[in-house]
Design a protein around this motif. Structure first.
Motif, PDB file in Angstrom:
ATOM      1  N   TRP A   1     -72.101  29.733 154.664  1.00 49.08           N
ATOM      2  CA  TRP A   1     -71.686  29.552 155.944  1.00 49.08           C
ATOM      3  C   TRP A   1     -70.744  30.283 156.429  1.00 49.08           C
ATOM      4  CZ3 TRP A   1     -73.928  27.119 159.885  1.00 49.08           C
ATOM      5  CH2 TRP A   1     -73.109  26.866 161.116  1.00 49.08           C
ATOM      6  N   ASN A   2     -69.484  30.558 155.919  1.00 46.74           N
ATOM      7  CA  ASN A   2     -68.502  31.466 156.038  1.00 46.74           C
ATOM      8  C   ASN A   2     -68.918  32.979 156.578  1.00 46.74           C
ATOM      9  OD1 ASN A   2     -66.715  29.390 156.017  1.00 46.74           O
ATOM     10  ND2 ASN A   2     -66.164  29.676 153.971  1.00 46.74           N
TER      11      ASN A   2
ATOM     12  N   ARG B   1     -72.565  33.330 157.094  1.00 46.94           N
ATOM     13  CA  ARG B   1     -73.247  33.378 158.013  1.00 46.94           C
ATOM     14  C   ARG B   1     -74.593  34.176 157.475  1.00 46.94           C
ATOM     15  NH1 ARG B   1     -72.985  30.342 162.405  1.00 46.94           N
ATOM     16  NH2 ARG B   1     -75.122  30.091 162.100  1.00 46.94           N
TER      17      ARG B   1
ATOM     18  N   ASP C   1     -77.352  32.670 156.922  1.00 48.20           N
ATOM     19  CA  ASP C   1     -78.491  32.140 157.697  1.00 48.20           C
ATOM     20  C   ASP C   1     -78.879  32.979 158.685  1.00 48.20           C
ATOM     21  OD1 ASP C   1     -75.990  31.405 158.898  1.00 48.20           O
ATOM     22  OD2 ASP C   1     -77.173  29.960 160.029  1.00 48.20           O
ATOM     23  N   ARG C   2     -78.097  34.039 159.400  1.00 49.31           N
ATOM     24  CA  ARG C   2     -78.634  34.672 160.444  1.00 49.31           C
ATOM     25  C   ARG C   2     -79.480  35.714 160.114  1.00 49.31           C
ATOM     26  NH1 ARG C   2     -72.591  35.043 163.461  1.00 49.31           N
ATOM     27  NH2 ARG C   2     -72.813  32.716 164.369  1.00 49.31           N
TER      28      ARG C   2
ATOM     29  N   PHE D   1     -76.570  23.895 159.047  1.00 52.10           N
ATOM     30  CA  PHE D   1     -77.608  25.090 158.720  1.00 52.10           C
ATOM     31  C   PHE D   1     -78.937  24.771 159.606  1.00 52.10           C
ATOM     32  CE2 PHE D   1     -75.178  26.521 155.075  1.00 52.10           C
ATOM     33  CZ  PHE D   1     -74.977  27.806 155.259  1.00 52.10           C
TER      34      PHE D   1
ATOM     35  N   GLY E   1     -79.217  25.761 162.926  1.00 49.74           N
ATOM     36  CA  GLY E   1     -79.335  27.330 162.843  1.00 49.74           C
ATOM     37  C   GLY E   1     -80.652  27.968 162.844  1.00 49.74           C
TER      38      GLY E   1
END
Length: 329
Positions: A219-220, A222, A224-225, A286, A289
């Motif tokens: 998450w820090n 990212r 997922d992007r 998440f 996202g």
């Protein structure tokens, strides 16, 4: 340089100390140095700072702790070497580094020992997990005080995947610890060494198809992007061990060792509990996202786990006991 288990046990009992040394040491001020690889603000780092606050408060400033964050004292191998020589007092070292040297430690990171972060929280406090530290004085010249944890790791994939079989053929950035290598290779992945800071771009340009990592770190960063899918494996996790130099430990009176042990366990207990509570919130973040969050079926891994155990049980027989404990949590 390794630290003799015999000399560790003898010194811990006070046998090798001159008469009057414990009371003299107890009266002396001591500043400890602690090395850690993760950056300021990471939960492990916050816990380490909490240890320093506790030591200062409980001893009226006689014992203090300086934390060197983000690998300021070198990588984990370098910090471990410094602890072996007594040049560094403490280090919080991940099981990946220790497990590459000590199969008994690696066993706790084996796939499907537990299948959720709340169970991780219970496992690392279980006597069987704590007993794994018994090999450390002999094998690494250090003393283990407590576990800290990350949550269950997931695969962040630039491909559209939904099950374990889809991992076959993927160029996957994994932690290079032997346990992870053997597990992911058995799933048919092609482990691809990429430095962590380069992973985001490597996924963007197709150099790798994905990576496996814990949710908090991801998450820090990212990740997922640059992912189509986050496949929740619920298979492996990567803990950290709070270590003290064996050479340093033997110079401390029993009362100070007790204070330090209690402070470390209390700080990491908080870290463990907070992670277990916060991870479901992270999953929801998440899900909001760009990537699809999917859950792998552990039944698909039964044959792979059987083959893994054939390889690892001879090297780390304690794995059988850890699996038994995991089934009861």
């Amino acid at each position: 340089m390794t630290f003799s288990r015999r000399s560790f046990l003898a010194a811990s009992a006070g046998v090798a100390m001159p008469l009057g040394a414990p009371s003299l040491a107890l009266a002396q001020a001591r500043e400890f140095r602690l090395g850690i690889l993760t950056p300021p603000g990471h939960p492990w780092n916050r816990a380490a700072l909490k240890v320093g606050e506790t030591l200062k408060a409980e001893t009226n400033g006689r014992l203090s702790l300086t934390v060197f964050h983000a690998g300021q004292l070198g990588n984990e191998a370098a910090m471990l070497q410094q602890m072996q020589s007594g040049a560094l007092d403490m280090g919080w070292i991940m099981a990946a580094e220790l497990g590459s040297r000590v199969p008994t430690i690696a066993a706790i990171t084996a796939p499907y020992v537990v299948d959720s972060t709340p169970k991780i929280a219970k496992l690392v406090r279980h006597p069987v997990a704590m007993k794994l530290f018994d090999v450390l004085p002999r094998e690494t010249g250090t003393v283990g005080l407590a576990w800290g944890i990350t949550g269950m790791r997931a695969i962040f994939s630039a491909r559209d995947i939904s099950r374990l079989a889809d991992i076959r053929g993927m160029k996957l950035r994994i932690n290079p610890t032997p346990v992870y290598r053997d597990f992911y290779q058995s799933l048919g992945a092609a482990p691809t060494p990429i430095p962590t800071p380069a992973v985001f771009d490597a996924m963007s340009n197709g150099q790798v198809d994905g990576l496996e990592a814990d949710l908090e770190f991801s998450w820090n960063q990212r990740f997922d992007r640059v992912s189509k899918v986050i496949l929740m494996m619920n298979a492996v996790f990567m803990p950290v061990i709070a270590l003290v130099s064996g050479r340093v430990w033997t110079t401390l009176p029993a009362a100070d060792r007790e204070i330090i042990t209690r402070a470390v366990k209390a700080a990491l207990d908080i870290q463990i509990d907070e992670l277990a509570v916060n991870e479901p919130k992270l999953v929801e973040q998440f899900k909001a996202g760009p990537a699809q969050v999917r859950v792998a079926d552990p039944k698909d891994a039964e044959a792979v786990v059987a083959e893994f155990d054939k390889l690892w049980l001879p090297k780390a027989p304690v794995l059988a006991e850890l699996r038994q404990v995991g089934r009861t949590l």
